[in-house]
Design a protein around this motif. Structure first.
Motif, short mmCIF file in Angstrom:
data_model
loop_
_atom_site.label_atom_id
_atom_site.label_comp_id
_atom_site.label_asym_id
_atom_site.label_seq_id
_atom_site.Cartn_x
_atom_site.Cartn_y
_atom_site.Cartn_z
N LYS A 68 0.97 -1.20 -0.02
CA LYS A 68 0.13 0.06 0.09
C LYS A 68 1.10 1.26 -0.01
CE LYS A 68 -3.87 -2.26 2.45
NZ LYS A 68 -4.78 -1.97 3.60
N ALA A 69 2.22 0.97 0.80
CA ALA A 69 2.79 2.40 0.78
C ALA A 69 3.48 2.72 -0.70
CB ALA A 69 4.03 2.05 1.70
N ILE A 70 3.91 1.59 -1.34
CA ILE A 70 4.51 1.81 -2.58
C ILE A 70 3.28 2.30 -3.68
CG2 ILE A 70 5.40 0.67 -4.59
CD1 ILE A 70 6.50 -1.38 -2.85
N ALA A 71 2.10 1.94 -3.42
CA ALA A 71 1.12 2.17 -4.40
C ALA A 71 0.70 3.63 -4.17
CB ALA A 71 -0.26 1.59 -4.14
N TRP A 72 0.88 4.15 -3.04
CA TRP A 72 0.48 5.57 -2.59
C TRP A 72 1.57 6.57 -3.07
CZ3 TRP A 72 3.02 9.41 0.19
CH2 TRP A 72 2.31 10.47 0.79
N GLN A 73 2.73 6.00 -3.12
CA GLN A 73 3.93 6.97 -3.65
C GLN A 73 3.80 6.83 -5.29
OE1 GLN A 73 5.57 8.85 -2.02
NE2 GLN A 73 6.43 8.04 -0.28
N GLY A 74 3.08 5.96 -6.04
CA GLY A 74 3.23 5.77 -7.20
C GLY A 74 2.21 6.90 -7.92
N ALA A 75 2.34 6.82 -9.22
CA ALA A 75 1.45 8.06 -10.10
C ALA A 75 0.09 8.15 -9.62
CB ALA A 75 1.47 7.75 -11.39
N SER A 76 -0.64 8.99 -9.36
CA SER A 76 -1.98 9.20 -8.88
C SER A 76 -3.01 8.38 -9.59
CB SER A 76 -2.18 10.59 -8.56
OG SER A 76 -2.16 11.41 -9.84
N GLU A 77 -2.88 8.39 -10.97
CA GLU A 77 -3.61 7.77 -12.01
C GLU A 77 -3.38 6.30 -12.01
OE1 GLU A 77 -0.10 9.12 -14.63
OE2 GLU A 77 -1.27 9.78 -13.08
N MET A 78 -2.41 5.79 -11.20
CA MET A 78 -2.22 4.14 -11.31
C MET A 78 -3.53 3.44 -10.86
SD MET A 78 0.60 1.92 -9.37
CE MET A 78 1.72 2.69 -10.12
N GLU A 79 -3.70 2.58 -11.71
CA GLU A 79 -5.08 1.61 -11.41
C GLU A 79 -4.55 0.59 -10.74
OE1 GLU A 79 -6.65 1.13 -15.09
OE2 GLU A 79 -7.12 3.24 -15.63
N ALA A 80 -5.41 -0.15 -9.99
CA ALA A 80 -5.30 -1.38 -9.31
C ALA A 80 -4.54 -2.49 -10.11
CB ALA A 80 -6.54 -1.92 -8.75
N ASN A 81 -4.87 -2.60 -11.58
CA ASN A 81 -4.47 -3.70 -12.40
C ASN A 81 -3.09 -3.28 -12.92
OD1 ASN A 81 -5.14 -1.69 -14.09
ND2 ASN A 81 -6.44 -3.04 -15.34
N GLN A 82 -2.59 -2.32 -12.45
CA GLN A 82 -1.14 -1.93 -13.03
C GLN A 82 -0.06 -2.44 -11.96
OE1 GLN A 82 -1.85 2.49 -13.56
NE2 GLN A 82 -1.34 2.10 -15.62
N THR A 83 -0.51 -2.64 -10.69
CA THR A 83 0.26 -3.67 -9.77
C THR A 83 0.08 -4.78 -9.97
OG1 THR A 83 0.17 -1.82 -8.34
CG2 THR A 83 0.90 -3.67 -7.42
N VAL A 84 1.26 -5.61 -10.26
CA VAL A 84 1.15 -7.01 -10.89
C VAL A 84 1.89 -7.88 -9.51
CG1 VAL A 84 1.37 -8.88 -12.40
CG2 VAL A 84 0.81 -6.60 -13.17
N LEU A 85 1.19 -8.75 -8.98
CA LEU A 85 1.86 -9.57 -7.91
C LEU A 85 2.56 -10.84 -8.74
CD1 LEU A 85 -0.53 -9.65 -4.99
CD2 LEU A 85 1.54 -8.40 -5.19
N ILE A 86 3.81 -10.95 -8.61
CA ILE A 86 4.56 -12.17 -9.43
C ILE A 86 5.24 -13.01 -8.43
CG2 ILE A 86 4.90 -10.46 -11.35
CD1 ILE A 86 7.79 -10.05 -10.24
#
Length: 513
Positions: A470-488
């Motif tokens: 969550k901390a990483i997503a918060w620092q990312g671009a504001s327009e980042m959508e959920a499906n742009q984070t991919v768990l691998i």
């Protein structure tokens, strides 16, 4: 501009272009050049010898060979890849009021010319790829060749052998390869180099990073490995053939260099093998067709009493497996003394070149041909995937992050198999916070600055680190959508084996952008 009447000018054109690969280290190939050839080294290293010249071969080295020239090529790496461009000359002259283009008279063998030109290598690679789709006589191919030739002619200089220490040392290397089966004294080599024994030894080590004796032993051991693969060839006969008369001394030097005794080496295709590694040695062995292998991985499991008990359990399981050989990576060297009580143990040095480790494992189990085939398959897969991913992912950026024990570890662009695969081989574009000249960079939640990436690939070691996501997503671009984070899964670890690299490509190609 046409030549004046009565004079003839040479016109050079490309008649063929081929790529050749060689896979035998320390083999001396003798050849007679059939026609004008431009030889460009693409991969590997070695030496090219004529009666008066000695040219080191390395990527980007261009050598002009003329008809009738007798050459010897010494391969000093596991793989040597060269482009061979066949070149023909026509004579352009004005006769009887018109212009004639006729084959030029064959010239006698001339001086060997060479130059280092990496831009030339890039141009030849493109020319070779284009020639797969067009005939070599195609005007576009010929025009590309003429452009390359023009640039090359501006740089070519005649290589005249000078009597200096470097040339003398290279001369002794050629002597070693021709006479390694005989007794060779240091005084003989230093005389050939025109130096005192002390100066020769010091100069040789500076040039090659090993002593002359160590270099000669490498040649002898490589030759012995080929001899011991022949049916009914005895250890004693191999020792004698390579100039090591003492069978005991030969066996000791062979094991030191190869990791296996000559006896084990001769039956290496049948041995049971175990590994202690965090670099996917077992996966590499399975890619080579070795299914029955045991792997111990304890690098991250030595802190608590429970971890230590787990290591003891793995050691006991390995002992019950009864391996003939154990292969250890540098991370597990702390266990070396205990492992060698179970079976002969080979330690592989640490390198970020996964192919080196893969080929070294292949040599230990007698599957070098399978390893080369597997690498060629992966190269073809990567090349095809690069084109497909250029259409699906295109210029969108990706960043790989590992969440590990409260740290945010960003994978850099260099010095790791997964970085090389993603950014160099597949041509994917890194995000703004991907380190350019570092393997990895660690952040805390507090030190992480805002970044921009289109796709964030995240591997987390445990559920305890899920809060970092969550901390990483918060620092990312504001327009980042959920499906742009991919768990691998653990791509960092998987990338050390061919099978893992195939799985990474599979997952990338399944994306629907």
């Amino acid at each position: 501009m046409l030549p004046a009447s009565g004079r003839a000018y040479a016109f050079v054109y490309l008649s063929s272009i081929r790529k050749r690969r060689y896979h035998e280290r320390n083999i001396l190939h003798a050849k007679r050049v059939p026609g004008n050839l431009l030889c460009i080294a693409a991969q590997g290293k070695g030496h090219l010898y004529t009666e008066h010249h000695n040219i080191p071969i390395k990527p980007g080295q261009c050598v002009w060979l003329t008809p009738g020239m007798h050459i010897e090529i010494l391969q000093e790496s596991d793989d040597l890849e060269v482009y061979l461009l066949g070149v023909r000359e026509l004579a352009l002259a004005k006769r009887k009021g018109g212009w004639n283009l006729t084959p030029a008279d064959p010239a006698p063998p001339g001086s060997l010319k060479s130059i280092m030109s990496k831009p030339m290598l890039e141009g030849v690679n493109r020319l070779y790829e284009d020639s797969k789709e067009r005939a070599v006589t195609d005007p576009c191919i010929q025009q590309r060749f003429q452009s390359l030739l023009h640039g090359l002619n501006e740089q070519f200089t005649v290589h005249c052998e000078s009597e200096n220490a470097k040339t003398g040392i290279e001369r002794t290397i050629g002597y070693m390869h021709k006479h390694y089966g005989e007794k060779i004294k240091l005084e003989t080599l230093s005389d050939l180099a025109g130096l005192t024994p002390t100066s020769y030894s010091r100069g040789f080590k500076k040039a090659k990073n090993i002593s002359p004796v160590e270099y000669l032993n490498q040649i002898r051991i490589d030759s012995a490995k080929r001899l011991l693969q022949q049916p009914d060839y005895s250890i004693k006969a191999a020792a004698s053939a390579v100039g090591m008369g003492s069978e005991f001394y030969f066996s000791r030097m062979f094991k030191k260099a190869v990791g296996l005794s000559p006896t084990l080496f001769m039956k290496r295709k049948q041995i049971k093998i175990a590994t202690a590694s965090c670099f996917r040695y077992k996966d590499c062995l399975q890619s080579l067709g070795v299914e029955d292998a045991f792997e111990l991985d304890s690098f991250l499991s030595r802190d608590t009493e429970e971890d230590k008990r787990f290591v003891e359990l793995q050691l006991e399981q390995m002992r019950e497996f009864r391996p003939d050989v154990i292969v250890v990576d540098a991370m597990h060297h702390v266990l070396y003394e205990r492992l060698k009580q179970i079976a002969p143990t080979v330690v592989l040095r640490l390198t970020m070149d996964w192919r080196w480790g893969f080929m070294r494992l292949a040599e230990l189990v007698g599957r070098e041909a399978e390893a080369r085939y597997t690498c060629r398959q992966l190269e073809a897969r990567v090349k095809a995937a690069r084109k497909r991913l250029a259409q699906t992912i295109g210029s969108k950026t990706i960043s790989l992050v590992r969440l590990q024990h409260g740290k945010i570890r960003v994978q850099g662009r260099i010095d790791h198999p997964v970085s090389n695969l993603l950014y160099a081989e597949l041509g994917l574009q890194p995000g703004s916070f991907v380190p350019t000249n570092q393997r990895i960079k660690d952040f805390t939640v507090e030190s992480l600055t805002p970044f921009d990436t289109d796709y964030l690939l995240v591997y987390q070691d445990s559920e305890e680190d899920s809060g970092l996501l969550k901390a990483i997503a918060w620092q990312g671009a504001s327009e980042m959508e959920a499906n742009q984070t991919v768990l691998i899964p653990n791509w960092v670890s998987m990338s050390w084996a061919p099978s893992g690299q195939h799985r990474i490509i599979d997952e990338l190609e399944q994306w629907r952008v």
